[in-house]
Write an enzyme that holds these catalytic residues in place. Structure first.
Site, PDB file in Angstrom:
ATOM      1  N   ARG A  76     -86.639  -8.064 -38.965  1.00 17.70           N
ATOM      2  CA  ARG A  76     -87.982  -8.211 -38.365  1.00 17.70           C
ATOM      3  C   ARG A  76     -88.845  -6.952 -38.355  1.00 17.70           C
ATOM      4  NH1 ARG A  76     -87.406 -13.161 -39.410  1.00 17.70           N
ATOM      5  NH2 ARG A  76     -86.753 -14.600 -37.785  1.00 17.70           N
ATOM      6  N   ASN A 290     -83.872 -23.532 -40.863  1.00 18.77           N
ATOM      7  CA  ASN A 290     -84.043 -23.922 -42.272  1.00 18.77           C
ATOM      8  C   ASN A 290     -83.003 -23.243 -43.136  1.00 18.77           C
ATOM      9  OD1 ASN A 290     -86.185 -25.599 -42.055  1.00 18.77           O
ATOM     10  ND2 ASN A 290     -87.724 -24.092 -42.654  1.00 18.77           N
ATOM     11  N   ASP A 317     -77.425 -15.396 -41.842  1.00 16.11           N
ATOM     12  CA  ASP A 317     -78.861 -15.720 -41.795  1.00 16.11           C
ATOM     13  C   ASP A 317     -79.416 -15.442 -40.390  1.00 16.11           C
ATOM     14  OD1 ASP A 317     -81.404 -16.479 -42.459  1.00 16.11           O
ATOM     15  OD2 ASP A 317     -80.980 -18.610 -42.674  1.00 16.11           O
TER      16      ASP A 317
HETATM   17  O1  DOR Z   1     -84.400 -20.756 -40.315  1.00 16.47           O
HETATM   18  C1  DOR Z   1     -84.843 -19.835 -40.976  1.00 16.47           C
HETATM   19  N1  DOR Z   1     -85.361 -18.738 -40.409  1.00 16.47           N
HETATM   20  N2  DOR Z   1     -84.818 -19.927 -42.305  1.00 16.47           N
HETATM   21  C2  DOR Z   1     -85.447 -19.019 -43.079  1.00 16.47           C
HETATM   22  O2  DOR Z   1     -85.391 -19.141 -44.261  1.00 16.47           O
HETATM   23  C3  DOR Z   1     -86.193 -17.903 -42.491  1.00 16.47           C
HETATM   24  C4  DOR Z   1     -85.665 -17.586 -41.173  1.00 16.47           C
HETATM   25  C5  DOR Z   1     -86.558 -16.676 -40.398  1.00 16.47           C
HETATM   26  O3  DOR Z   1     -87.011 -15.669 -40.958  1.00 16.47           O
HETATM   27  O4  DOR Z   1     -86.795 -16.913 -39.222  1.00 16.47           O
END
Ligand code: DOR
Length: 436
Positions: A76, A290, A317
């Site tokens: 971030r 996602n 992720d």
């Molecule tokens: O759920 C998700 N969050 N999928 C992504 O591809 C991006 C990520 C995010 O940056 O929050």
């Protein structure tokens, strides 16, 4: 040999290094930030007695493994330092046993030029983990014009990706694959045909119909995976499929590998631990992610993919989001959940304890495999390498608690879960950066 010559000694642990097929009780001796010796020759009692206690870690009953590598996190910074910073994200990494993380470029501004790569790398110098940068494929991750890929690589990028903005234009993807090959880096694909997924907020299924929420169908991922595989075969490039989540996508990668196409894949703990049935229980917005969590059949198939080597890596992720943004209706919440601090516990509880994976197989997907895919220096405990080491208390039971997260954000769907397998120590460059 005198153990007082070393800066840190990890004694009596079960050392597992999948890169070299090593799995034995041994001591690890660290000097000047590097692994100086691995063996079962811990020095005399008299010699040990002269060493300050903080220079010896007794790892009896623990696993001593190469520092874990998470090739898919969101730190971030720059732009959303209220959600996470490089420093706090790396503190979370250390608490999760990760000594290396690869950060995605969907920051503000996007990591699509040399200056932003350098900014992230300079911020990371003081952090509790090695940070590697994934640069953008296209400027602003808008899918319109290629970023200066050579510049990104020269500044230190280890891969390129447009992250959640799947590069919809196949011609641009073809060019990107051709460029990336010149630098021998993979393209990391968040495979999601955005026409098909449209505004879906969960998996399209019986559950989405029941809950009245717009679904994103499995085929949106499968078509995108198939396209990227064909472009990969056509260009001779390398594609790494991020967070694979559907049975059809796993089958597609399996077939592509059998054909000799240069494709690799990762899965997240949430995609092997959760199904879309969870969403209707409390509409917990931490489950909005996602790609979405899918069905039981998909979970079973990704686990098969982990077993037969179709899926090379386990990545978190880690996607921190601000509390006020998640504290809304399910379909208004931004997608993403934090994962750095729960990954190891979920791997142990859901995959190892259930007999799917051995420790060595699971660890290879969190150490040497991501290191090989991205050509990172770590992933093994060979002598002379940087002393990036994780010590795991393999049977330790613990409960995931909101107040214990090091991450600035708390959007975890696993809060309250009881897990087995806990990080004891994380050692970066010979320095203890986390101690339970
Ligand atoms: O759920 C998700 N969050 N999928 C992504 O591809 C991006 C990520 C995010 O940056 O929050």
């Amino acid at each position: 040999m005198k153990i007082s010559e070393f800066d840190l000694v990890i004694k009596n642990g079960l050392v597992i290094d999948p890169a070299i097929g090593f799995g034995n009780e041994a001591d690890i001796f660290i000097k000047e930030g590097k692994i100086a010796r691995v063996g079962k020759d811990g020095g005399s009692k008299k010699d040990s007695a002269n060493i300050p206690p903080d220079k010896i870690i007794d790892a009896s009953g623990k696993l001593v493994v190469p520092g874990l590598i998470d090739m898919h996190v969101h730190l971030r910074e720059p732009g959303r330092e209220d959600e996470e910073t490089i420093i706090t994200g790396c503190q979370a990494a250390a608490a999760g046993g990760f000594t290396s993380v690869c950060c995605m470029p969907n920051t503000t501004p996007t990591i699509d030029n040399q200056e932003t790569v350098k900014f992230v790398l300079s911020r990371a110098e003081m952090a509790d983990a090695n940070v590697y940068v994934v640069g953008a494929i296209t400027k602003g991750i808008k899918g319109e014009e290629l970023a200066e890929i050579g510049d990104l690589v020269n500044a230190g990028a280890v891969a390129i990706s447009d992250d959640g903005n799947y590069l919809q234009n196949p011609e641009l993807m073809r060019r990107a694959l051709e460029y990336a090959q010149m630098f021998n880096i993979p393209i990391i694909s968040h495979a999601e045909d955005r026409f098909l997924s449209a505004s879906g907020v969960m998996n399209e299924s019986y559950q989405s119909t029941r809950l009245g929420l717009k679904g994103s169908p499995a085929v949106a991922e499968e078509i995108a995976v198939l396209r990227d595989i064909r472009l990969c075969a056509f260009t001779g490039g390398r594609v790494h499929i991020a967070h694979i989540s559907t049975a059809g996508a796993v089958r597609a990668v399996r077939l592509a590998k059998a054909e000799g196409i240069n494709v690799t894949a990762e899965v997240t703990p949430h995609h092997f631990s959760l199904t879309d049935e969870e969403i209707g229980k409390e509409f917990n917005t931490s489950l909005r992610v996602n790609p979405p969590v899918r069905t039981q059949k998909d979970v079973e198939t990704v686990i098969e993919g982990l077993l037969d080597g179709t899926i090379d890596c386990i990545s978190s992720d880690h996607a921190p989001h601000a509390e006020e943004e998640k504290d809304v209706e399910f379909d208004q919440a931004p997608p993403g959940l934090i994962g750095l601090e729960t990954t190891l516990g979920l791997v142990k509880t859901k995959l190892i304890d259930r007999g799917y994976l051995s420790w060595a197989d699971a660890l290879s997907k969190m150490t040497i495999n991501p290191a090989r895919i991205l050509k990172l220096p770590g992933g093994t405990l060979e002598i002379g390498k940087k002393a990036d080491i994780t010590i795991i208390d393999p049977e330790k039971k613990w409960t995931v608690r909101r107040e214990n997260f090091r991450s600035k954000s708390k959007n975890s769907p696993f809060i309250g879960w009881k897990l087995s397998g806990r990080i004891g120590f994380t050692i970066l460059n010979g320095r203890v950066v986390y101690r339970a």
